[in-house]
Design an enzyme around this catalytic site. Structure first.
Site, PDB file in Angstrom:
ATOM      1  N   GLY A 197       0.802  -1.212   0.000  1.00 26.15           N
ATOM      2  CA  GLY A 197       0.000   0.000   0.000  1.00 26.15           C
ATOM      3  C   GLY A 197       0.834   1.260   0.000  1.00 26.15           C
ATOM      4  O   GLY A 197       0.332   2.350   0.271  1.00 26.15           O
ATOM      5  N   ASP A 220       1.031  -2.050  -4.771  1.00 24.61           N
ATOM      6  CA  ASP A 220      -0.179  -1.238  -4.727  1.00 24.61           C
ATOM      7  C   ASP A 220      -1.028  -1.588  -5.949  1.00 24.61           C
ATOM      8  O   ASP A 220      -0.624  -2.411  -6.778  1.00 24.61           O
ATOM      9  CB  ASP A 220       0.149   0.258  -4.686  1.00 24.61           C
ATOM     10  N   MET A 241      -3.689  -6.506  -2.091  1.00 25.41           N
ATOM     11  CA  MET A 241      -3.274  -7.127  -0.830  1.00 25.41           C
ATOM     12  C   MET A 241      -4.318  -8.078  -0.275  1.00 25.41           C
ATOM     13  O   MET A 241      -4.019  -8.922   0.577  1.00 25.41           O
ATOM     14  CB  MET A 241      -2.956  -6.053   0.213  1.00 25.41           C
ATOM     15  N   LYS A 254       2.353   0.670   6.558  1.00 27.58           N
ATOM     16  CA  LYS A 254       2.298   1.921   7.318  1.00 27.58           C
ATOM     17  C   LYS A 254       0.901   2.519   7.248  1.00 27.58           C
ATOM     18  O   LYS A 254       0.422   2.907   6.185  1.00 27.58           O
ATOM     19  CB  LYS A 254       3.311   2.915   6.762  1.00 27.58           C
ATOM     20  N   HIS A 258      -5.532   0.583   9.853  1.00 21.47           N
ATOM     21  CA  HIS A 258      -6.559   1.396  10.527  1.00 21.47           C
ATOM     22  C   HIS A 258      -7.645   1.857   9.553  1.00 21.47           C
ATOM     23  O   HIS A 258      -8.678   2.372   9.982  1.00 21.47           O
ATOM     24  CB  HIS A 258      -5.927   2.567  11.278  1.00 21.47           C
TER      25      HIS A 258
END
Length: 354
Positions: A197, A220, A241, A254, A258
């Site tokens: 990502g 990505d 992913m 990173k 979330h």
């Protein structure tokens, strides 16, 4: 509660203070838009208010209000203020604090992209819809406000995309510099790492430059990395992913998890688990994420983490996680253990082992 009591007075001040808390953010954003900090930096020393007014080319009718803006920003810790003696005419001069230096245009690690989108009408409307969202079936308060997701709205405006990309690149560089300096041992003995990502490639590029023998890959979406040129030990791979992550000694994510709910996070982590070798052979996943109320105990850090969690709820319907919540995800994804290391801000570096 008695009106004359100290308890009442304290409660009243607390309510006023919290109700006006948005004003500091709005004033800080105004300072960036006017270029106040950059003007002082270019001046080479603390700057008198009259010089600052002339440099900023403020409308003459508004110059009388600049001291009030500066007073608030000095009180909030973004500028320093000093009154010159008689030799200097007794005029106040303003300098930059460390916080404001992180908001200079020419600062490679600047955090302007965090401040500038704040109080944007898109966001304000979403927050004003939070009460209605609690009563309906919409996925997020942002969708209640706009009828579409945050990402659908942001990608409609090239300026928003540019700000977001620049913010992620600057933040990735900051994280990379810290990790390389403070946790260099993480990469010793490895032959490959994949940044999942990491469309900007900033983190992977910094690692690749610091460890020339380490093969670094950025994964990505195909359309995101299609036109990015590889370097000697850095390549960009299109993929998903949720489907498969290419094999590597270390998988790095990173601030990715979330953005996703628990079920999706487990899917991503399971694919990370499949991509790496066993712990004895150096396999691990490295996360940069917030650990709410973890090893950071100062009140400002905790308040920021909790506010970030609410921001994730309003914008994406996701969350920042406590250590216990992270532990549950790791276990469900098939990992055996983890270690948490606080880093330079309100986030942590988490090593997760198969």
């Amino acid at each position: 509660m008695e009106v004359q009591s100290a308890e009442f007075r304290k409660a009243q001040v607390h309510i006023w203070s919290q109700s006006f808390s948005f004003i500091t953010c709005a004033s800080l954003k105004c300072a960036l838009q006017l270029g106040i900090a950059d003007a002082i930096e270019n001046h080479g020393k603390p700057m008198a208010l009259s010089d600052l007014t002339n440099t900023l080319q403020i409308n003459p009718s508004k110059s009388q209000y600049l001291p009030r803006l500066m007073r608030l920003l000095v009180n909030s810790g973004f500028f320093s203020e000093q009154q010159l003696g008689d030799a200097g005419g007794g005029e106040n001069v303003y300098g930059l604090t460390p916080s404001m230096r992180l908001l200079l245009k020419n600062e490679p690690l600047n955090l302007r992209g965090i401040v500038l989108p704040m109080l944007d009408p898109l966001q304000i409307k979403a927050w004003n819809s939070l009460g209605n969202w609690f009563k309906n079936e919409d996925g997020t308060a942002f969708e209640t406000a706009h009828g579409k997701s945050y990402w659908d709205c942001v990608t409609e405006d090239p300026k928003d995309v540019e700000i977001f990309t620049e913010t992620m690149a600057s933040d990735s560089l900051l994280v990379a510099k810290f990790v390389i300096t403070e946790h260099k041992s993480l990469f010793e003995g490895l032959d490959s790492i994949i940044d999942v990502g990491g469309s900007t490639g900033t983190f992977a590029r910094a690692i690749a430059e610091s460890f020339p023998s380490l093969k670094c890959t950025v994964l990505d979406l195909p359309e995101t990395v299609a036109n990015i040129e590889p370097t000697n030990n850095l390549e960009f791979v299109g993929g998903n992913m949720f489907e498969k992550i290419p094999p590597a000694h270390v998988v790095f994510l990173k601030m990715v998890l979330h953005d996703w709910n628990d079920e999706d996070c487990v899917k991503i982590l399971k694919n990370c688990r499949k991509a790496i070798p066993e712990k004895e052979k150096g396999g691990k996943v490295i996360l940069i994420e917030t650990v709410v109320q973890g090893q950071m105990h100062d009140s400002e850090s905790v308040k920021t983490q909790i506010a970030m969690d609410m921001d994730m709820l309003v914008s994406f319907g996701t969350k920042e996680r406590t250590e216990k919540e992270w532990e549950i995800l790791f276990k469900e994804a098939g990992f055996s253990s983890y270690k948490i290391f606080p880093i330079v801000d309100i986030r942590s570096l988490i090593e997760v082992y198969p």
